[in-house]
Design an enzyme around this catalytic site. Sequence first.
Site, PDB file in Angstrom:
ATOM      1  N   HIS A  88       1.155  -1.188   0.106  1.00 43.64           N
ATOM      2  CA  HIS A  88       0.006  -0.031  -0.063  1.00 43.64           C
ATOM      3  C   HIS A  88       1.273   1.184  -0.233  1.00 43.64           C
ATOM      4  O   HIS A  88       0.393   2.035  -0.769  1.00 43.64           O
ATOM      5  CB  HIS A  88      -1.019   0.046   0.877  1.00 43.64           C
ATOM      6  CG  HIS A  88      -2.184   1.328   1.091  1.00 43.64           C
ATOM      7  ND1 HIS A  88      -1.451   2.014   2.370  1.00 43.64           N
ATOM      8  CD2 HIS A  88      -2.710   1.505   0.769  1.00 43.64           C
ATOM      9  CE1 HIS A  88      -2.547   2.999   2.459  1.00 43.64           C
ATOM     10  NE2 HIS A  88      -3.665   2.895   1.773  1.00 43.64           N
ATOM     11  N   GLU A  95       1.792   1.403  -3.531  1.00 45.51           N
ATOM     12  CA  GLU A  95       0.684   2.929  -4.354  1.00 45.51           C
ATOM     13  C   GLU A  95       1.132   3.794  -4.163  1.00 45.51           C
ATOM     14  O   GLU A  95       0.761   4.405  -5.214  1.00 45.51           O
ATOM     15  CB  GLU A  95      -0.663   1.846  -3.774  1.00 45.51           C
ATOM     16  CG  GLU A  95      -1.641   2.550  -4.491  1.00 45.51           C
ATOM     17  CD  GLU A  95      -2.472   2.950  -3.909  1.00 45.51           C
ATOM     18  OE1 GLU A  95      -3.518   3.725  -3.973  1.00 45.51           O
ATOM     19  OE2 GLU A  95      -3.085   1.913  -2.971  1.00 45.51           O
ATOM     20  N   HIS A  96       1.298   4.549  -3.171  1.00 47.66           N
ATOM     21  CA  HIS A  96       1.255   6.202  -2.915  1.00 47.66           C
ATOM     22  C   HIS A  96       2.776   6.425  -3.429  1.00 47.66           C
ATOM     23  O   HIS A  96       2.553   7.597  -4.462  1.00 47.66           O
ATOM     24  CB  HIS A  96       1.487   6.161  -1.504  1.00 47.66           C
ATOM     25  CG  HIS A  96       0.369   6.344  -0.966  1.00 47.66           C
ATOM     26  ND1 HIS A  96      -0.294   7.339  -0.246  1.00 47.66           N
ATOM     27  CD2 HIS A  96      -1.032   5.379  -0.710  1.00 47.66           C
ATOM     28  CE1 HIS A  96      -1.495   7.032   0.052  1.00 47.66           C
ATOM     29  NE2 HIS A  96      -1.802   5.385   0.369  1.00 47.66           N
ATOM     30  N   GLU A 152      -3.409   8.469   6.989  1.00 49.16           N
ATOM     31  CA  GLU A 152      -4.873   7.369   6.554  1.00 49.16           C
ATOM     32  C   GLU A 152      -4.953   6.226   7.501  1.00 49.16           C
ATOM     33  O   GLU A 152      -6.161   6.039   8.219  1.00 49.16           O
ATOM     34  CB  GLU A 152      -4.363   6.918   5.216  1.00 49.16           C
ATOM     35  CG  GLU A 152      -5.214   5.956   4.217  1.00 49.16           C
ATOM     36  CD  GLU A 152      -4.640   5.873   3.459  1.00 49.16           C
ATOM     37  OE1 GLU A 152      -5.968   4.502   3.017  1.00 49.16           O
ATOM     38  OE2 GLU A 152      -4.084   6.332   2.690  1.00 49.16           O
TER      39      GLU A 152
END
Length: 245
Positions: free
Chosen positions: A52, A55-56, A134
């Site tokens: 994840h 992905e950023h 997040e």
Amino acid sequence: MTVPSLEVERRRLENGLEVVLHRDDRLPLVTVNLWYHVGSKNERPGRTGLAHLFEHMLFQGSEHVSENGHFTHVQRVGGVANGSTWYDRTNYYETLPSTQLELGLWLESDRMGFLLPAMTAEKVENQRSVVMNERRQRVDNQPYGRAGERLNELLYPEGHPYHWPVIGYMDDIAAASLDDIRDFFRTWYAPDNAVLTLAGDIEPDAAFELVERYFGPLPRGPKRPAPIATGLPPERALQREVLRD
């Protein structure tokens, strides 16, 4: 329920990239959707959240695209772009005017083939902070936010690749290093570990020629480690737990 029938063509480049083409000319739009066969199941305990976080990182620029330039290029022509990560896959997409198909292919091929020269420790720290916030917003500071995570932890035993959450644990996110992220890219982000789908107002042969132009020169990736088995967990006795928030 009637399942819609979609006519698709499947082709493959010599470097292993699978290409799926679907023509739909009802609107002058095209979507470029690139899926990599990697998700949180390919992580290891103590290194959760890498998929994840990575992905950023793919929206932080590549060798020929400036930081945040990906969104700038797409929005300038009236398009949208985003990505997502799950247990089994990571995907990135652009929906663009069909005349801008080449732009979408260039952007995706540049970060598949030329991401590492633009990756810096400063960018990692920037996106690490974003991901940690997040997690705070969606899990740690959210009523019942830990409940879903805890259900998976109880259902799947430790070491099973669905035991940990896709977003990762806070300590692991904090510990991820620039070298960890570089190794993750080298291992999983290669044409022979991806599927590129083009759907919309396209002419399949011409679209495939563009795919070959932008993705064809990229080399295959290294031999990748086999993922941990993802079968159903062994049947266990009934468990009950009270989770205090």
